[in-house]
Write a protein that holds these residues in place. Structure first.
Motif, PDB file in Angstrom:
ATOM      1  N   GLN C  93       0.980  -1.229   0.011  1.00 48.59           N
ATOM      2  CA  GLN C  93       0.004  -0.166  -0.009  1.00 48.59           C
ATOM      3  C   GLN C  93       0.952   1.022   0.437  1.00 48.59           C
ATOM      4  N   PHE C  94       0.380   2.408  -0.643  1.00 48.70           N
ATOM      5  CA  PHE C  94       0.791   3.510  -0.305  1.00 48.70           C
ATOM      6  C   PHE C  94       1.187   3.754   0.614  1.00 48.70           C
TER       7      PHE C  94
ATOM      8  N   ALA D 142      10.344   6.881 -17.860  1.00 48.67           N
ATOM      9  CA  ALA D 142      10.337   8.106 -17.260  1.00 48.67           C
ATOM     10  C   ALA D 142       9.779   7.245 -15.726  1.00 48.67           C
ATOM     11  N   VAL D 143       9.291   6.044 -15.757  1.00 46.50           N
ATOM     12  CA  VAL D 143       8.744   5.632 -14.054  1.00 46.50           C
ATOM     13  C   VAL D 143      10.134   4.621 -14.126  1.00 46.50           C
ATOM     14  N   GLY D 144      10.719   3.931 -14.749  1.00 50.21           N
ATOM     15  CA  GLY D 144      12.379   3.342 -15.305  1.00 50.21           C
ATOM     16  C   GLY D 144      12.595   3.821 -14.287  1.00 50.21           C
ATOM     17  N   LEU D 145      13.223   5.039 -14.405  1.00 47.67           N
ATOM     18  CA  LEU D 145      14.284   5.876 -13.809  1.00 47.67           C
ATOM     19  C   LEU D 145      14.405   6.406 -12.600  1.00 47.67           C
ATOM     20  N   VAL D 146      12.803   6.596 -12.612  1.00 45.97           N
ATOM     21  CA  VAL D 146      12.493   7.732 -11.375  1.00 45.97           C
ATOM     22  C   VAL D 146      12.870   6.281 -10.160  1.00 45.97           C
ATOM     23  N   ALA D 147      12.256   5.078 -10.635  1.00 44.74           N
ATOM     24  CA  ALA D 147      11.911   3.613  -9.823  1.00 44.74           C
ATOM     25  C   ALA D 147      13.883   2.949  -9.463  1.00 44.74           C
ATOM     26  N   VAL D 155      10.447   4.739  -4.963  1.00 46.21           N
ATOM     27  CA  VAL D 155       9.702   3.467  -5.629  1.00 46.21           C
ATOM     28  C   VAL D 155       8.429   3.696  -5.669  1.00 46.21           C
ATOM     29  N   THR D 156       7.516   4.105  -3.855  1.00 51.63           N
ATOM     30  CA  THR D 156       6.492   4.328  -4.195  1.00 51.63           C
ATOM     31  C   THR D 156       6.306   5.248  -5.161  1.00 51.63           C
ATOM     32  N   ALA D 158       7.333   5.968  -7.645  1.00 39.90           N
ATOM     33  CA  ALA D 158       7.324   5.575  -9.240  1.00 39.90           C
ATOM     34  C   ALA D 158       5.737   5.174  -9.342  1.00 39.90           C
ATOM     35  N   ILE D 159       5.765   3.924  -8.233  1.00 37.26           N
ATOM     36  CA  ILE D 159       4.574   3.228  -8.471  1.00 37.26           C
ATOM     37  C   ILE D 159       3.114   4.596  -8.187  1.00 37.26           C
ATOM     38  N   ARG D 160       3.574   5.707  -7.814  1.00 34.46           N
ATOM     39  CA  ARG D 160       2.039   6.360  -8.240  1.00 34.46           C
ATOM     40  C   ARG D 160       2.501   6.887  -9.591  1.00 34.46           C
ATOM     41  N   TYR D 161       3.507   7.391  -9.610  1.00 36.84           N
ATOM     42  CA  TYR D 161       2.979   7.899 -10.752  1.00 36.84           C
ATOM     43  C   TYR D 161       2.977   7.127 -11.832  1.00 36.84           C
ATOM     44  N   LEU D 162       3.294   5.561 -11.893  1.00 45.53           N
ATOM     45  CA  LEU D 162       3.117   4.824 -13.485  1.00 45.53           C
ATOM     46  C   LEU D 162       1.686   5.071 -13.313  1.00 45.53           C
ATOM     47  N   LEU D 163       1.040   4.773 -12.028  1.00 45.58           N
ATOM     48  CA  LEU D 163      -0.461   4.239 -12.022  1.00 45.58           C
ATOM     49  C   LEU D 163      -1.133   5.850 -12.435  1.00 45.58           C
ATOM     50  N   VAL D 164      -0.829   6.776 -12.075  1.00 44.74           N
ATOM     51  CA  VAL D 164      -0.906   8.443 -12.498  1.00 44.74           C
ATOM     52  C   VAL D 164      -1.248   8.010 -13.696  1.00 44.74           C
ATOM     53  N   THR D 165      -0.136   7.951 -14.483  1.00 46.86           N
ATOM     54  CA  THR D 165       0.151   8.131 -15.961  1.00 46.86           C
ATOM     55  C   THR D 165      -0.322   7.261 -16.221  1.00 46.86           C
ATOM     56  N   LEU D 166      -0.964   5.928 -16.153  1.00 48.99           N
ATOM     57  CA  LEU D 166      -1.524   4.643 -16.924  1.00 48.99           C
ATOM     58  C   LEU D 166      -2.976   5.326 -17.102  1.00 48.99           C
ATOM     59  N   LEU D 167      -3.280   6.023 -15.688  1.00 45.22           N
ATOM     60  CA  LEU D 167      -4.475   6.818 -15.443  1.00 45.22           C
ATOM     61  C   LEU D 167      -4.655   7.493 -17.000  1.00 45.22           C
TER      62      LEU D 167
END
Ligand code: NA
Ligand code: NA
Lengths: 95, 500, 108, 481, 160, 235, 104
Positions: C93-94, D142-147, D155-156, D158-167
């Motif tokens: 989770q975040f 970009a996500v790969g580079l952040v993570a 990593v957190t 990056a995940i947030r970024y990934l989910l946002v960018t996917l949305l």
């Protein structure tokens, strides 16, 4: 004949959905793993029925790949997916 | 492009290039740094001398560069510009000498002299700006290059002063910019021209032009330290003495005052400004500033603080002169731009000398310093008398013309106000002179860092600049009517630019 | 209303479910699942709308194939990251608050 | 005539493959050389655009609507040039950076090559589905580079970024689906006239909303900015610089394209005002948050949130009926984009050097930096000048144009916002500078840094400063039609 | 012997390819590459000589398997349909007589499809079976299948 | 506050859903441009007979080129993460002798060669019916996963040069063909295959893609599974 | 022809019925092992019958062989996977359900 095949395919689909409900309810993670099996057989059956429905025999290839991938999925599930205890939301009911 | 066009650029480059090199020099390269500094300063003086000669012989020095399709960076070395440029270049040369002595052995000198040179470059840019846009560019550069000098010591107090300085000047710059862009939107250009460009708009724009004037003056008033925008100036005296000298006499406050001159004469045009009823309010603000600064100076015990309030007061003489509709007022105001610079820089040099040599920062500590440091104290006294407007000094000439201007403009209250201010000046300078000369010196000095060696009461490089500027203060007063005096040049300016 | 439009409508419903899940579900694996549902919804709309006049259109089908591969790639990356997060923090989770948004007023 | 367009697509992909083949952490030199070649190609392309105007390029020779079209005009040229001018010093910087700090270095080079390739293809694409693919490429790189930094925080982020960018791209793709469903094409060249000549359909409106919302999310416009600071602030400095300077601009570029070309018949003044309002909120809120940060890189990241806001002011300004005002707004927006990219790259690079030297990302530890790393601090200050919009920087020219547009269009509210924003950015820039002038914190020992870390950043800052003198060229290129 | 195995595998792959492509003639170009690849992979994964088999054995085994799996399906289906399934499930341990290798794997898989048995674990010596009715002896069924498998794979059963 | 926000999201999503459905139901039929007809008209020049494959690998082959890059990027992201983890594989040969693993082991031995055949078949079939590189690659990847599960293929560590070459081979082949075509047959034109050799070139591209995609997709599993110790190992 | 269709339909219906029985078993059976019995046996039989039914509809030999191939694959897969699941459940300590002393 075609409509009959289609009817049976729909029947199997409904059957699959009902069975999935059970799978989703658990109670153990092993019960959830059953989904892999269920999808494998029922999915292949549905795809084959559909393949003979509208003269889309190409769907046989889909069924073939489906059968192969379902086997792998089941194996992965059984070997790997049930490892992180307490991480997923599910707890073993009986253990 | 011909040589005349490049000349303004060379004047800028003569301090910019050494500045950039110095900035990256290792701290230990003292000799190279000094050489660069002085070469730049001398080169600049030579170039300016050449241009002075040229302007007198009807040469024009204009450089134009398109930043945007219809927006130009313009450098124009007209007579008024040269007046300011000459002042800055000459005083920069002296201040550089002074700073070399003042900072001897202290850290971060490469950084200091780098920004010092940038600062002068910005001032020269302000002086030679040929339109409001160019003026603004260098006006902001001036802010940026002086900030590191203000916080140079890196103490909490210095940083706080720097913050206050920034808040005032950046906010002022923003207001100024708004005014400029607005005017640009109305006119499509913001070139400085004889008689002003705004006059072409006609009276249906009166309200907008009044607001724009307010914005422009408010923006410039910060640096010119008009009350109530003056708050940063007393704080900034925390800076090293050469910086204070530069801020108060040459660069920052003068840039503001000079800008107001340009706005009134060459953007709005004095006649149009009068028509729009802009001059009287400005005169009132200037007068309030003059009196307020003098009054506040009375209560300061810290020498540099008292000088700072004195600056607030004196710079407004220039602005006051501008608002006096008529040639005499103009001459008085513009010539005070030069005179105040020479006198005030003398005072700050001297203040620095007292602090560096004997550790004196407060007026109450100055008892008897005149015997210990006669040359410094003579220079200080000359400049102080000049500030009071005593005859034979440069200040006398300024006041003479200002009072004449007030009479010609039929503003009698201004004459009274000037007289009152002169009395106040005396009230805050005479006690200092009294302490210097007429009270016996104490047994030991607070912190005697530089011992007297024969004729040299302090470091030679600290002594020469104030003596020179004090001499000039006298010279400008005594030889006011000769061909080499500031007054002569200002009259020339007034003739060439303002009088039909 | 043709059969293809039913697909498209189902796609719309899936898309909305996916979006909602992606935003609201706290568990990261569920978020990833929601993303896949959202993607499937879009694919259904793409194909469904594409062949609503009866003839199948190969262009949206090709686009959906491309889209699926992209979704697979994104899912794989997301899973790898979640796994890494798990091994670092033991959680999927975040953490409570994004850094810097809430605390900034207190710090100064 | 030699055409650089296809090479600008193939070459970065080739570098990506080759650096991956070269092995972990290797290939930096190749990337530098490759980027030099590409920079030359972009310059050639820009010259061609100025001489001959915009042009279409049919990949595979099919042409729209069957094939995928590329479109290259002045704005494309500016974006491509900007990308390479920013990236080249940054890769030099990155080589030095990763030689002194291995964290995040392992797959930096191939990821960066693919990131830059993604930028190139995105800028040149004239096909909304192809744009979707390029968006995903950019996002994943970009996500790969952040993570890659590998800490829990990054990593957190990056995940947030990934989910946002996917949305965001999901919403975008739904818009594409609706447009294809309604008009039967995904080519801009086909869709534009269709949308302009036929009556406005509900599908097109919804598609516009979805696509723009998705892109806004990716651009991190307030209130969608929450994901940006941890992602940009937590990545290794070269990555932060690339992301803040360039990646954000890519989605903004698409918003510009769609807003003013494809969806021009649909957009309303109210929508433009809304975007402007969000931009204003971003400027003010982002600046305040930046000022409140205790970590240097987070401060710089929040500054990006604020600076993005300026870009969106051009939408309401463009609605002005005064002829010159709209033109200045566009010019100002593009100048702001370019200036910010250069300055932010410099600023992140400089911040990275300072953090590297201090050993910890904390503004309070910067005391003494002015004498330890004067050049880097100077770089930071120069970049700050651009962000503050002070002369003679490119940021100043941008602000001049925007304020000019607002004043002549009578939209005074935006003037106030821009002025305030400039002052607020001064506040956070000088917060750093004044700290650097203080004496060093007791006990802190700065590590020495290599020269190649300092100079590329300085070069970028210098370009951002001198951009003010070359804006005519930029605007010429922008105006080439 | 080796040649026979390789040959059989090639034939098998050709047959599968033929079935997959439904005899399309233009497929053999790609087919050749695919068959060779499959052969190589199969030779790597399943070295020659790991097992043998007899065709007759396969036949009998299949026959048995088909009939019993039909029965098993019906049995469980009926259980599911009855109100009371009536099972007495338990896990039973069966010692194995088949040697290690393919034979045991086939046994496990077969038992999974046979009535009432589900393989749940396999150790070196025994098989664990989950039976639906612990009251019925399962051993005979296992022994039957073991025998068929041994015949099919040409191996000897060990004495337990 | 948080609940309110959640409710807001749900309400907005529901509204979006309704509007979407409304728009879908109201969309005019047919679309203004009929791309499917265009595809059928040009398919003769595409080198394949299946329209979807023609779109994927010729008409919109550019998308596919980029899409391979997407997969490679995901893999790079995964690899960058993997570098941080401590890798522990069970000792070599562990599974081969473990009695419990025999079932999986033999499943892999039987299925994997078959999967290779099926992959080849799908690759070939793509030219005239659904299928092609992506499906074939997926099947190959599945084979890799099965091999890994059964212990026949160890998990992948930092990829060595040959594995790296395999991973990028698809993209590289694609790029090389693009560059070759661009410098010879259609100078300066990207991905413009001459109709005569289009079929051949597409098959070549697809073969590279199949291999590379199989490796990449398998890699997404195999690189990450390195520290996944099976329960068998700790029993 | 009609007879073939009839036979086909019968097999198909039977197959479907087995699938349904499998689902019922899945729903009703008490633990994972018994449910695995249901799935592994009943569903595969269902699939087999459906394939048998479809064999009456095939257009040619290769198609017939192909669906038989598919059936074999599915069979092998589900048998192996059900072993894996059962073993994993046992491994994790999921105890089998026991009938009470007296009959239910
Ligand atoms: Na594709
Ligand atoms: Na473009």
């Amino acid at each position: 004949m075609n409509d009959f095949n289609l009817l049976l395919a729909v029947f199997l689909l409904v059957n699959l959905i009902i069975a999935l409900l059970r799978v989703a309810r658990g109670p153990t993670d092993a019960d959830r793993l059953l989904a892999a099996l269920l999808f494998g057989t029922t999915g292949v059956a549905i795809l084959l029925l559909l393949a003979f429905t509208a003269d889309t025999l190409v769907l046989m290839d889909v069924a073939l790949v489906f059968a192969l991938l379902a086997a792998i999925t089941g194996a992965v599930f059984a070997q790997r997916a049930w490892r992180m205890e307490g991480v997923g939301e599910g707890k073993d009911g009986n253990s | 492009m011909n040589f005349n066009g490049i000349l303004p650029l060379l004047v800028l480059a003569s301090s910019l290039v050494p500045g950039m090199i110095i900035f990256f020099l290792p701290e230990s390269r003292i000799r190279l740094r000094t050489t660069l500094n002085l070469t730049g300063a001398i080169l600049k003086l030579l170039l300016i001398g050449y241009m002075l000669w040229g302007v007198q012989h009807d040469q024009s020095y204009v450089f134009r560069y398109n930043v945007l399709p219809d927006l130009e960076l313009v450098f124009k070395a007209d007579a008024l510009a040269l007046l300011f440029v000459t002042l800055s270049a000459a005083l920069w040369f002296l201040t550089t000498l002074y700073a070399i002595g003042y900072l001897e052995g202290s850290p971060h000198r490469s950084r200091f002299f780098g920004f010092f040179s940038f600062c002068v470059t910005a001032t020269v840019g302000v002086a030679m700006a040929g339109n409001l846009f160019t003026f603004f560019v260098f006006y902001e550069l001036l802010t940026l290059s002086t900030y590191p000098l203000v916080v140079h010591r890196g103490t909490e107090a210095a940083i706080r002063a720097g913050n206050i300085y920034l808040v005032y000047t950046l906010a002022g710059g923003a207001v100024f910019l708004t005014g400029i862009v607005w005017l640009y939107g109305l006119l499509g250009q913001v070139e400085f021209t004889h008689g002003g460009v705004a006059a072409t708009l006609g009276l249906e724009y009166t309200a907008q032009l009044q607001v724009i004037f307010l914005l422009l003056i408010a923006g410039l008033g910060v640096k010119a330290a008009l009350v109530p925008l003056h708050g940063w100036l007393p704080q900034a005296m925390i800076a090293p003495a050469p910086v204070s000298a530069l801020l108060h006499a040459v660069a920052v406050v003068k840039a503001g005052a000079f800008g107001i001159i340009r706005i009134v004469y060459e953007v709005y045009g004095i006649e149009f400004a009068q028509t729009l009823n802009l001059l009287m309010p400005l005169a009132i603000v200037a007068s309030i500033t003059i009196i307020w600064g003098s009054l506040r100076a009375l209560w300061q015990d810290d020498l540099k603080r008292r000088l700072a309030y004195s600056t607030i007061s004196q710079v407004s003489y220039i602005i006051l002169g501008v608002t006096l509709f008529g040639p005499a007022g103009t001459i008085g105001g513009v010539v005070h731009l030069v005179h105040q610079g020479i006198m005030k820089i003398t005072l700050f040099f001297c203040a620095g000398n007292y602090a560096e040599t004997l550790g004196i920062h407060k007026i109450s500590e100055m008892n008897g310093a005149g015997r210990r440091m006669p040359w410094t104290s003579i220079a200080f006294s000359v400049a102080a008398f000049g500030m009071m407007g005593a005859p034979l000094t440069a200040g006398y000439i300024s006041k003479l013309y200002l009072i004449q201007g007030a009479e010609m403009a039929e503003m009698v209250w201004v004459s009274w106000m000037l007289t009152a201010s002169g009395l106040l000046n005396a009230a805050y300078f005479l006690p200092i002179l009294y302490r210097l000369w007429f009270i016996n010196q104490p047994q030991t000095w607070l912190q005697e860092r530089i011992r007297a060696q024969g004729r040299w009461e302090t470091h030679g490089l600290l002594l020469i600049p104030p003596v020179v500027t004090a001499a000039v203060t006298l010279g400008a007063g005594i030889f006011a009517d000769t061909g080499w005096s500031p007054l002569f040049w200002v009259k020339l300016v007034a003739e060439m630019e303002y009088l039909p | 209303m043709s059969g293809a439009l039913i697909y498209a409508c189902a796609g719309a419903v899936l898309f909305v479910f996916g979006v909602t899940g992606l935003i609201l579900l706290p568990h990261l694996l569920r978020k990833i699942l929601a993303f896949n549902i959202m993607g499937s919804g879009v694919f259904l709309v793409l194909v469904g709308l594409g062949q609503r006049d009866g003839t199948p259109d190969p262009v949206p089908q090709a686009m959906v194939l491309t889209g699926i591969v992209v979704a697979v790639a994104a899912t794989a990356l997301a899973l790898a990251l979640v796994r890494r997060l798990l091994s670092l923090t033991g959680k999927i989770q975040f953490p409570e608050e994004p850094e810097g948004s809430g605390r900034c007023w207190k710090n100064k | 005539m030699f055409d650089p367009v296809p090479w600008l697509i193939l070459l970065p992909l080739a570098w990506g493959c080759l650096t991956f083949l070269a092995g972990i952490g290797r290939g930096g030199r190749l990337v530098v050389a490759g980027l030099i070649i590409q920079l030359v190609l972009t310059i050639i392309l820009a010259r061609q655009i100025v001489m001959e105007g915009a042009r279409h390029y049919a990949v595979g020779g099919w042409g729209a609507p069957l094939g995928v079209d590329l479109y290259v005009d002045g704005l494309t040229g500016i974006m491509l040039l900007l990308t390479h001018v920013v990236a080249l010093p940054l890769v030099v910087y990155a080589r030095a950076y990763f030689s002194s700090q291995a964290e995040g270095a392992s797959y930096f080079w191939p990821l960066t090559c693919f990131l830059l390739a993604a930028m190139n293809v995105l800028f040149m694409s004239a096909d909304i589905f192809n744009i979707y693919v390029t968006l995903e490429l950019l996002g994943l790189a970009a996500v790969g580079l952040v993570a890659a930094a590998g800490s829990a925080g990054s990593v957190t982020a990056a995940i947030r970024y990934l989910l946002v960018t996917l949305l965001g791209s999901g919403a975008y793709l739904m818009g594409v689906a609706l447009l294809y469903g309604t008009y039967g094409s995904v080519s801009l060249a086909v869709l534009e006239p269709l949308l302009a000549t036929t009556e406005i359909s509900a599908a097109a409106c919804l598609a516009a909303m979805l696509m723009l919302a998705g892109l806004l999310l990716k651009t991190a416009l307030f209130p969608f900015h929450f994901w940006l600071p941890p992602a940009h602030g937590g990545a290794p400095a070269p990555v932060s610089a690339l992301l803040s300077a360039l990646v954000i601009k890519a989605s903004f570029y698409l918003i510009l394209r769609l807003w003013f070309d494809l969806f021009a018949p649909l957009v309303t003044t109210q929508a433009a005002q809304l975007l402007g309002g969000l931009g204003a909120a971003a400027i003010l809120w982002g600046s305040i948050l930046a000022f409140n940060q205790t970590r240097l890189k987070m401060l710089v990241a929040y500054s990006t949130v604020a600076q993005i806001g300026y870009l969106f002011l051009l939408f309401p300004l463009m609605t002005s009926a005064i002829p010159g005002a709209a033109e200045s707004a566009m010019q100002g927006g593009v100048m702001q984009l370019v200036a910010h990219a250069l300055a932010k790259a410099a600023m992140f690079a400089a911040a990275g050097v300072m953090v590297l030297s201090a050993g910890k990302d904390d503004i309070a530890l910067l005391g003494g930096m002015s004498s330890h790393l004067p050049l880097t601090l100077f770089t930071f200050a120069l970049a700050g000048i651009t962000l503050m919009g002070l002369p003679p920087s490119g940021g100043f020219i941008a602000k001049w144009l925007l304020i000019d547009s607002a004043v002549s269009g009578g939209q005074w509210g935006w003037v106030v916002v821009m002025i305030l924003g400039g002052l607020l950015s001064a506040a956070y820039v000088f917060k750093v500078l004044r700290q650097a002038f203080l004496p060093p914190v007791a006990g802190i020992k700065f590590k020495p840094v290599i020269r190649m870390l300092e100079w590329p950043a300085f070069l970028l800052a210098l370009i951002s400063l001198l951009l003010g003198f070359r804006s005519v060229e930029v605007l010429n290129l922008l105006g080439a039609a | 012997m080796i040649l026979r195995t390789v040959f059989l595998r090639i034939v098998l792959f050709i047959a599968v390819w033929w079935i997959l492509t439904q005899g399309r003639a233009d497929s053999w170009g790609v087919g050749l590459i695919s068959i060779v690849s499959a052969l190589i992979v199969s030779l790597v994964l399943l070295p020659l000589g790991l097992f043998r088999f007899s065709f007759a054995g396969i036949f009998f085994f299949l026959l048995y398997f088909l009939s019993r799996s039909l029965k098993s399906g019906i049995q469980v289906a009926l259980m599911a349909a009855r109100l009371d399934p009536g099972f007495h499930p338990n896990i039973q341990k069966i010692p194995l007589r088949l040697p290690e290798g393919l034979g045991r794997v086939i046994l496990v898989n077969t038992l999974n499809l046979m009535p009432g048995t589900l393989s749940v674990d396999l150790t070196a010596s025994s098989l664990y079976l989950h039976v639906l009715d612990e009251r019925q002896s399962i051993e005979t069924q296992v022994r039957d299948i073991e025998k068929l498998i041994a015949h099919m794979l040409c191996v000897e059963l060990e004495e337990s | 506050m948080r609940n309110l926000l959640n409710v807001l999201v749900i309400v907005l999503s529901a509204a979006l859903g309704l509007v979407l459905i409304g728009v879908i139901l109201e969309s005019p039929s047919p679309a203004r441009v009929r791309l499917s007809e265009e595809v059928l008209m040009q398919i003769g020049a595409s080198g394949v007979t299946h329209p979807v494959t023609a779109v994927l690998l010729n008409f919109r082959g550019y998308d596919t080129l980029l899409e391979v890059m997407v997969l490679l990027l995901a893999l790079l992201g995964v690899l960058a993460q993997m570098g941080k983890q401590k890798r522990e594989n069970p000792p070599a040969g562990f599974y081969l002798t473990e009695p419990r693993m025999q079932v999986l082991l033999w499943l892999a031995r039987v299925l994997v060669p078959l999967m290779v055949l099926v992959a080849g078949y799908l690759l070939w079939a793509g030219g005239h019916q659904p299928g092609g590189a992506f499906q074939a690659g997926a099947v190959l990847a599945a084979a890799g996963v099965l091999l890994n599960l059964s212990g026949l293929l160890p998990s992948w560590m930092e990829p060595a040069w040959n594995l790296r070459a395999g991973l990028v081979s698809g993209l590289l082949v694609f790029l090389l063909i693009a560059a070759a075509v661009m410098t010879t047959a259609s100078p300066g034109l990207l991905l413009q295959y001459p109709p005569a050799s289009a079929g051949m070139l597409i098959l070549l591209v697809e073969t590279g893609l199949t291999l590379s995609l199989g490796l990449i997709l398998a890699g997404l599993f195999l690189f990450l599974s390195g520290d996944a110790i099976d329960e068998e190992a700790d029993k | 022809m009609a007879i073939l269709e009839l036979l086909s339909s019968i097999f198909l219906v039977m197959g479907a019925a087995f699938f349904m029985a499998g689902t019922i078993g899945l729903l009703r059976f008490p633990d994972v092992y018994t449910r695995l019995h249901a799935l592994a046996k009943v569903d595969n039989l269902g699939l087999g019958l459906i394939i048998l039914g479809l064999l009456f509809q095939v257009p040619g030999l290769t198609v017939a062989l192909k669906i038989i191939l598919i059936w074999l694959l599915a069979l092998a897969a589900s048998s192996a996977v059900s072993f894996l699941i059962a073993r994993r459940a046992l491994n994790r300590g999921v105890a089998p359900w026991k009938a009470k002393e007296q009959k239910i």
